[in-house]
Design a protein around this motif. Structure first.
Motif, PDB file in Angstrom:
ATOM      1  N   ASP A 125      -0.511   7.868 -40.585  1.00  0.00           N
ATOM      2  CA  ASP A 125      -0.282   6.427 -40.608  1.00  0.00           C
ATOM      3  C   ASP A 125      -1.404   5.704 -41.353  1.00  0.00           C
ATOM      4  N   LEU A 126      -2.633   6.173 -41.173  1.00  0.00           N
ATOM      5  CA  LEU A 126      -3.765   5.556 -41.855  1.00  0.00           C
ATOM      6  C   LEU A 126      -3.638   5.714 -43.368  1.00  0.00           C
ATOM      7  N   VAL A 127      -3.357   6.922 -43.802  1.00  0.00           N
ATOM      8  CA  VAL A 127      -3.221   7.163 -45.240  1.00  0.00           C
ATOM      9  C   VAL A 127      -2.063   6.359 -45.820  1.00  0.00           C
ATOM     10  N   LYS A 128      -0.980   6.249 -45.067  1.00  0.00           N
ATOM     11  CA  LYS A 128       0.172   5.480 -45.530  1.00  0.00           C
ATOM     12  C   LYS A 128      -0.221   4.028 -45.796  1.00  0.00           C
ATOM     13  N   VAL A 129      -1.014   3.458 -44.895  1.00  0.00           N
ATOM     14  CA  VAL A 129      -1.476   2.083 -45.074  1.00  0.00           C
ATOM     15  C   VAL A 129      -2.394   1.968 -46.294  1.00  0.00           C
ATOM     16  N   MET A 130      -3.333   2.903 -46.410  1.00  0.00           N
ATOM     17  CA  MET A 130      -4.304   2.817 -47.498  1.00  0.00           C
ATOM     18  C   MET A 130      -3.659   3.052 -48.860  1.00  0.00           C
ATOM     19  N   GLN A 131      -2.582   3.802 -48.903  1.00  0.00           N
ATOM     20  CA  GLN A 131      -1.895   4.063 -50.169  1.00  0.00           C
ATOM     21  C   GLN A 131      -0.755   3.085 -50.438  1.00  0.00           C
ATOM     22  N   SER A 132      -0.593   2.113 -49.555  1.00  0.00           N
ATOM     23  CA  SER A 132       0.540   1.192 -49.675  1.00  0.00           C
ATOM     24  C   SER A 132       0.393   0.205 -50.820  1.00  0.00           C
ATOM     25  N   GLN A 133      -0.841   0.000 -51.280  1.00  0.00           N
ATOM     26  CA  GLN A 133      -1.083  -0.945 -52.374  1.00  0.00           C
ATOM     27  C   GLN A 133      -2.476  -0.696 -52.931  1.00  0.00           C
ATOM     28  N   PRO A 134      -2.740  -1.182 -54.150  1.00  0.00           N
ATOM     29  CA  PRO A 134      -4.106  -1.064 -54.675  1.00  0.00           C
ATOM     30  C   PRO A 134      -5.018  -2.075 -53.980  1.00  0.00           C
ATOM     31  N   TRP A 135      -6.220  -1.663 -53.663  1.00  0.00           N
ATOM     32  CA  TRP A 135      -7.188  -2.541 -53.012  1.00  0.00           C
ATOM     33  C   TRP A 135      -8.320  -2.858 -53.991  1.00  0.00           C
ATOM     34  N   PRO A 136      -8.918  -4.024 -53.866  1.00  0.00           N
ATOM     35  CA  PRO A 136     -10.014  -4.379 -54.781  1.00  0.00           C
ATOM     36  C   PRO A 136     -11.309  -3.634 -54.477  1.00  0.00           C
ATOM     37  N   PHE A 137     -11.335  -2.949 -53.350  1.00  0.00           N
ATOM     38  CA  PHE A 137     -12.533  -2.229 -52.909  1.00  0.00           C
ATOM     39  C   PHE A 137     -12.268  -0.722 -52.922  1.00  0.00           C
ATOM     40  N   ASP A 138     -13.348   0.060 -52.927  1.00  0.00           N
ATOM     41  CA  ASP A 138     -13.251   1.507 -52.733  1.00  0.00           C
ATOM     42  C   ASP A 138     -13.206   1.786 -51.236  1.00  0.00           C
ATOM     43  N   TYR A 139     -12.681   2.933 -50.854  1.00  0.00           N
ATOM     44  CA  TYR A 139     -12.682   3.296 -49.443  1.00  0.00           C
ATOM     45  C   TYR A 139     -12.905   4.787 -49.283  1.00  0.00           C
ATOM     46  N   LEU A 140     -13.392   5.153 -48.104  1.00  0.00           N
ATOM     47  CA  LEU A 140     -13.550   6.558 -47.741  1.00  0.00           C
ATOM     48  C   LEU A 140     -13.151   6.732 -46.292  1.00  0.00           C
ATOM     49  N   TYR A 141     -12.848   7.975 -45.930  1.00  0.00           N
ATOM     50  CA  TYR A 141     -12.555   8.327 -44.549  1.00  0.00           C
ATOM     51  C   TYR A 141     -13.753   9.070 -43.970  1.00  0.00           C
ATOM     52  N   SER A 142     -14.131   8.731 -42.751  1.00  0.00           N
ATOM     53  CA  SER A 142     -15.203   9.452 -42.070  1.00  0.00           C
ATOM     54  C   SER A 142     -14.760   9.778 -40.650  1.00  0.00           C
ATOM     55  N   SER A 143     -15.369  10.813 -40.088  1.00  0.00           N
ATOM     56  CA  SER A 143     -15.042  11.188 -38.710  1.00  0.00           C
ATOM     57  C   SER A 143     -16.033  12.223 -38.199  1.00  0.00           C
ATOM     58  N   PHE A 144     -16.201  12.247 -36.870  1.00  0.00           N
ATOM     59  CA  PHE A 144     -16.900  13.346 -36.211  1.00  0.00           C
ATOM     60  C   PHE A 144     -16.007  14.586 -36.155  1.00  0.00           C
ATOM     61  N   ASN A 145     -14.695  14.348 -36.285  1.00  0.00           N
ATOM     62  CA  ASN A 145     -13.699  15.397 -36.123  1.00  0.00           C
ATOM     63  C   ASN A 145     -13.336  15.979 -37.489  1.00  0.00           C
ATOM     64  N   LEU A 146     -13.804  17.184 -37.757  1.00  0.00           N
ATOM     65  CA  LEU A 146     -13.565  17.811 -39.052  1.00  0.00           C
ATOM     66  C   LEU A 146     -12.077  18.018 -39.311  1.00  0.00           C
ATOM     67  N   ALA A 147     -11.304  18.294 -38.267  1.00  0.00           N
ATOM     68  CA  ALA A 147      -9.863  18.510 -38.432  1.00  0.00           C
ATOM     69  C   ALA A 147      -9.181  17.271 -39.004  1.00  0.00           C
ATOM     70  N   SER A 148      -9.629  16.091 -38.576  1.00  0.00           N
ATOM     71  CA  SER A 148      -9.066  14.846 -39.117  1.00  0.00           C
ATOM     72  C   SER A 148      -9.387  14.701 -40.596  1.00  0.00           C
ATOM     73  N   LEU A 149     -10.599  15.071 -40.982  1.00  0.00           N
ATOM     74  CA  LEU A 149     -10.985  14.979 -42.384  1.00  0.00           C
ATOM     75  C   LEU A 149     -10.222  15.990 -43.230  1.00  0.00           C
ATOM     76  N   GLU A 150      -9.983  17.178 -42.680  1.00  0.00           N
ATOM     77  CA  GLU A 150      -9.196  18.181 -43.401  1.00  0.00           C
ATOM     78  C   GLU A 150      -7.775  17.682 -43.631  1.00  0.00           C
ATOM     79  N   LEU A 151      -7.196  17.043 -42.614  1.00  0.00           N
ATOM     80  CA  LEU A 151      -5.846  16.519 -42.748  1.00  0.00           C
ATOM     81  C   LEU A 151      -5.821  15.347 -43.727  1.00  0.00           C
ATOM     82  N   ALA A 152      -6.814  14.484 -43.639  1.00  0.00           N
ATOM     83  CA  ALA A 152      -6.903  13.357 -44.580  1.00  0.00           C
ATOM     84  C   ALA A 152      -7.043  13.856 -46.014  1.00  0.00           C
TER      85      ALA A 152
END
Length: 253
Positions: A125-152
């Protein structure tokens, strides 16, 4: 040059992860903003740090046990100061639209809060939102949970991924060998313990939470990639004092 990233908006001066805090971060022209994303009971992405609403609202209960309607009825500002009693727990989309309206052109650090709760489906759901339109800013994903980062990484391979590691030697070593991890976000204690050796670490380093003036100055001097701070306005001031001729382009690059 070291980026100044506003931790939870401007946690030290405003109620964290609220519109008021994010407005302050934009207003002080910091280089980046960090926020935390969790799921409501009805699987809506909201911006709040804790798994429960107890500390930062006038309500009680786990975030994923409350519907969006229930959460948005809560006062998310009075605990900090009565002047913020109109603040609510924002939707992620609200914050994104705010940054777009304010033409924020820095870096948005989105922390996926799956280290204590799995929140199945939150990455999609997060990726869907972030890819829904171009944003004027850069973004990154962070987490303590490596599995979430692997999926992202599978879902949004072009967006940078940062591993939040605290001071764990195991995670620090692990991050070295993961090609899709572009940065680590350790506690400032680890950076201080490394001394000048920090420059040898092969990935970008952006410690948290850097609130002490001397720690800020040390990070700026070492030119580490970035700092997360509860006091972005102060950090920007200290950096300008150290580098009065610094341009925005130099920091962005």
């Amino acid at each position: 040059m070291t980026k100044v990233i506003a931790h939870r908006g401007s946690k030290g001066t405003h109620p964290e992860n609220t519109i008021a805090a994010f407005l302050e971060a934009v207003d002080c022209q910091c280089d980046g903003i960090e926020l935390d994303v969790q799921y409501t009971k009805d699987k809506v992405l909201v911006v709040i740090h804790d798994n429960s609403v107890d500390r930062t609202t006038n309500g009680r209960g786990e975030v994923d046990h409350l519907t969006l309607q229930e959460i948005q009825q809560l006062d998310a500002g009075s605990w900090f100061d009565e002047i913020y009693r109109d603040q609510r727990v924002p939707l992620l989309t609200e914050v994104l639209e705010l940054l777009k309206e304010r033409e924020f052109k820095g870096l948005l650090n989105i922390e996926i809060k799956t280290d204590e709760k799995p929140y199945m489906g939150i990455e999609e759901d997060l990726v869907k939102v972030m890819q829904s339109q171009p944003w004027p800013f850069d973004y990154l994903y962070s987490s303590f949970n490596l599995a979430s980062l692997e999926l992202a990484q599978q879902l949004d391979p072009t967006a940078p991924k940062a591993y939040i590691i605290g001071v764990s030697p195991k995670k620090i070593k692990q991050a070295r060998g993961l090609s899709f991890i572009s940065a680590i976000h350790p506690k400032i204690d680890w950076v201080k313990a490394q001394g000048e050796r920090i420059s040898a670490y092969p990935k970008a380093v952006r410690p948290w939470t850097v609130n002490d003036e001397l720690d800020m100055q040390d990070c700026f001097r070492k030119k580490i990639a970035g700092i997360h701070t509860d006091y972005p306005r102060e950090a920007m001031r200290y950096r300008r004092l150290m580098y009065p001729n610094l341009s925005y382009g130099e920091v962005k690059n």
